[in-house]
Design a protein around this motif. Structure first.
Motif, short mmCIF file in Angstrom:
data_model
loop_
_atom_site.label_atom_id
_atom_site.label_comp_id
_atom_site.label_asym_id
_atom_site.label_seq_id
_atom_site.Cartn_x
_atom_site.Cartn_y
_atom_site.Cartn_z
N LEU A 32 -7.01 6.14 8.74
CA LEU A 32 -8.33 5.76 8.22
C LEU A 32 -8.92 4.55 8.94
CD1 LEU A 32 -10.52 6.24 6.11
CD2 LEU A 32 -9.25 4.73 4.55
N PHE A 33 -8.23 3.41 8.88
CA PHE A 33 -8.78 2.18 9.42
C PHE A 33 -9.03 2.26 10.93
CE2 PHE A 33 -7.94 -2.10 11.28
CZ PHE A 33 -9.07 -2.73 10.80
N LEU A 34 -8.01 2.71 11.68
CA LEU A 34 -8.14 2.76 13.13
C LEU A 34 -9.20 3.74 13.60
CD1 LEU A 34 -7.22 1.81 15.88
CD2 LEU A 34 -5.31 3.41 15.76
N PRO A 35 -9.20 5.02 13.13
CA PRO A 35 -10.24 5.95 13.58
C PRO A 35 -11.65 5.50 13.23
CG PRO A 35 -8.42 7.14 12.56
CD PRO A 35 -8.19 5.69 12.28
N LEU A 36 -11.82 4.96 12.00
CA LEU A 36 -13.15 4.51 11.59
C LEU A 36 -13.62 3.34 12.44
CD1 LEU A 36 -15.50 4.73 9.61
CD2 LEU A 36 -14.26 3.19 8.06
N SER A 37 -12.72 2.40 12.68
CA SER A 37 -13.06 1.23 13.51
C SER A 37 -13.44 1.66 14.92
CB SER A 37 -11.88 0.26 13.56
OG SER A 37 -11.55 -0.19 12.27
N LEU A 38 -12.65 2.57 15.49
CA LEU A 38 -12.92 3.02 16.85
C LEU A 38 -14.23 3.79 16.93
CD1 LEU A 38 -9.34 4.13 17.97
CD2 LEU A 38 -10.60 2.12 18.71
N CYS A 50 1.71 11.92 26.70
CA CYS A 50 0.46 11.86 25.93
C CYS A 50 -0.68 11.28 26.76
CB CYS A 50 0.66 11.03 24.66
SG CYS A 50 1.54 11.91 23.36
N PRO A 51 -1.89 11.72 26.48
CA PRO A 51 -3.06 11.18 27.20
C PRO A 51 -3.45 9.82 26.65
CG PRO A 51 -3.78 12.69 25.51
CD PRO A 51 -2.27 12.73 25.49
N GLY A 52 -4.44 9.22 27.26
CA GLY A 52 -4.98 7.98 26.71
C GLY A 52 -5.72 8.27 25.42
N GLY A 53 -5.93 7.25 24.62
CA GLY A 53 -6.65 7.43 23.36
C GLY A 53 -7.93 6.62 23.33
N PRO A 54 -8.68 6.73 22.24
CA PRO A 54 -9.93 5.99 22.12
C PRO A 54 -9.76 4.48 22.26
CG PRO A 54 -9.78 7.68 20.42
CD PRO A 54 -8.44 7.62 21.10
N THR A 55 -8.57 3.96 21.95
CA THR A 55 -8.33 2.52 22.11
C THR A 55 -8.56 2.08 23.55
OG1 THR A 55 -6.63 2.67 20.38
CG2 THR A 55 -6.68 0.66 21.68
N SER A 56 -8.24 2.95 24.50
CA SER A 56 -8.43 2.60 25.91
C SER A 56 -9.91 2.41 26.22
CB SER A 56 -7.83 3.69 26.81
OG SER A 56 -8.50 4.93 26.63
N ASN A 57 -10.78 3.18 25.54
CA ASN A 57 -12.22 3.01 25.75
C ASN A 57 -12.70 1.66 25.23
OD1 ASN A 57 -12.46 6.41 24.58
ND2 ASN A 57 -12.07 5.73 26.65
N LEU A 58 -12.16 1.26 24.08
CA LEU A 58 -12.49 -0.05 23.50
C LEU A 58 -12.08 -1.17 24.45
CD1 LEU A 58 -11.65 -1.14 19.85
CD2 LEU A 58 -11.16 -2.63 21.76
N ILE A 59 -10.85 -1.09 24.96
CA ILE A 59 -10.33 -2.13 25.86
C ILE A 59 -11.15 -2.18 27.15
CG2 ILE A 59 -8.31 -2.88 27.18
CD1 ILE A 59 -6.62 -1.50 24.96
N THR A 60 -11.52 -1.00 27.65
CA THR A 60 -12.33 -0.93 28.87
C THR A 60 -13.66 -1.62 28.69
OG1 THR A 60 -11.29 1.14 29.58
CG2 THR A 60 -13.44 0.64 30.52
N GLU A 119 -6.57 3.23 31.55
CA GLU A 119 -6.27 4.62 31.17
C GLU A 119 -4.84 5.00 31.56
OE1 GLU A 119 -7.99 7.01 29.50
OE2 GLU A 119 -9.51 5.52 29.04
N SER A 120 -4.32 4.39 32.62
CA SER A 120 -2.96 4.69 33.07
C SER A 120 -1.90 4.11 32.13
CB SER A 120 -2.73 4.16 34.49
OG SER A 120 -3.60 4.78 35.42
N GLY A 121 -2.24 3.01 31.45
CA GLY A 121 -1.23 2.33 30.66
C GLY A 121 -1.42 2.35 29.16
N ILE A 122 -2.55 2.89 28.69
CA ILE A 122 -2.81 2.94 27.24
C ILE A 122 -2.71 4.38 26.78
CG2 ILE A 122 -4.44 2.40 25.41
CD1 ILE A 122 -3.33 -0.02 26.91
N GLN A 123 -1.70 4.67 25.97
CA GLN A 123 -1.46 6.05 25.54
C GLN A 123 -1.88 6.26 24.09
OE1 GLN A 123 -0.69 5.70 29.02
NE2 GLN A 123 -0.63 7.80 28.26
#
Length: 292
Positions: free
Chosen positions: A10-16, A80-90, A239-243
């Motif tokens: 809940l918290f993580l998907p909504l925040s992202l 596993c591929p990268g996740g939405p968190t990688s977009n936030l960090i980028t 993207e290479s390091g955030i899964q």
């Protein structure tokens, strides 16, 4: 719903999703057409994530002489591929957000085919075969990608087109919000996994740290080797390091029914947030980088 489920579901998907909306307001269609016309960055990012990462994970599992269960857990993470968190960090690192989003989306779809192959091979090699058929929740994975990334970003881009001045004014506040949410998520992850943190770090702390630093380092070095600009290099590094740790945990606990395999995933998540925090501090304080 326990604390861990509340954070991850809940918290993580909504925040992202909220952050993706803000990212969309910084993007225009030309950002995506630029990378499509010059696909070298996409091909390099996918090669790092879908080919190099599993090879590095496999090599480290052997080099560190991990137990079969820990080795398979590491391979789940590496597949596993990268996740939405990688977009936030980028975004905070002022990298190429359009490239990051594109890599996340494409790698997530391709990994539906590659993960079963990689994990079946890992289970057979390391002797941890559970005699189960590894089938990913394809529909749920696609819905997750659409709901957390594609749809909010599209809405943000629509707002940018219709209310340009408002979107531009929101650029700095949204970047600040990204940093705050990143810190809150990190604290929530620590709190939700506090009981497993010590054991996880003892069992897989060093190997997961080496995996994280190695994959990010290779991402940056290959980007510079192929003479990509700094914005693209930042995106590929991240993207290479955030899964996608959430997907990795689902595979370990729900598909393979082995909670212990989630230990390397939890350890990696801690290092992932720490190294990403360093990158955000280093690149985030720099002036905006051009595409040149």
């Amino acid at each position: 719903m326990n604390t861990t489920e509340l954070v991850s579901q809940l918290f993580l998907p909504l925040s992202l999703a909220i952050i993706m909306l803000g990212m969309g307001m910084t993007l225009v269609p030309a950002d995506f057409t630029r990378i499509i016309k010059f696909p070298k960055a996409i091909l390099l990012g996918l090669t790092n994530q879908l080919i190099f990462l599993p090879i590095i994970g496999f090599s480290l599992a052997i080099a560190f002489n991990l137990s079969p269960v820990m080795a398979v857990g590491l391979m789940i993470l590496a597949s596993c591929p990268g996740g939405p968190t990688s977009n936030l960090i980028t975004q905070v690192c002022k990298g190429n957000i359009a490239l990051s989003v594109t890599l996340t989306a494409i790698a997530s779809v391709i990994s539906i085919l590659t993960i079963p192959f990689i994990l079946s091979s890992a289970l057979e090699y390391f002797g941890s075969s559970t005699n189960v058929s590894i089938k990913l929740p394809i529909v749920n994975t696609i819905i997750q990608i659409m709901g957390i990334t594609v749809i909010p970003i599209s809405i943000g881009m629509f707002i940018r087109k219709r209310k340009t001045n408002f979107a531009l004014r929101m650029g700095k506040p949204m970047r600040t919000a990204s940093i705050v949410i990143f810190i809150l998520v990190f604290i929530a992850v620590l709190g939700a996994n506090a009981d497993k943190l010590v054991d996880g770090m003892k069992a897989a702390g060093l190997v997961t740290l080496v995996l994280n630093i190695t994959t990010m380092g290779i991402g940056y070095l290959t980007a510079k080797l192929f003479k990509l600009n700094l914005k693209n290099a930042i995106s590929i590094t991240i993207e290479s390091g955030i899964q996608n740790g959430t997907l990795a945990l689902v595979i370990a606990t729900s598909i393979l029914n082995n909670v212990e395999m989630g230990i390397p995933i939890g350890a990696y998540a801690i290092w992932m947030f720490i190294t990403s925090g360093v990158l955000m501090w280093y690149f985030g304080k720099r002036p905006e980088i051009s595409y040149e």
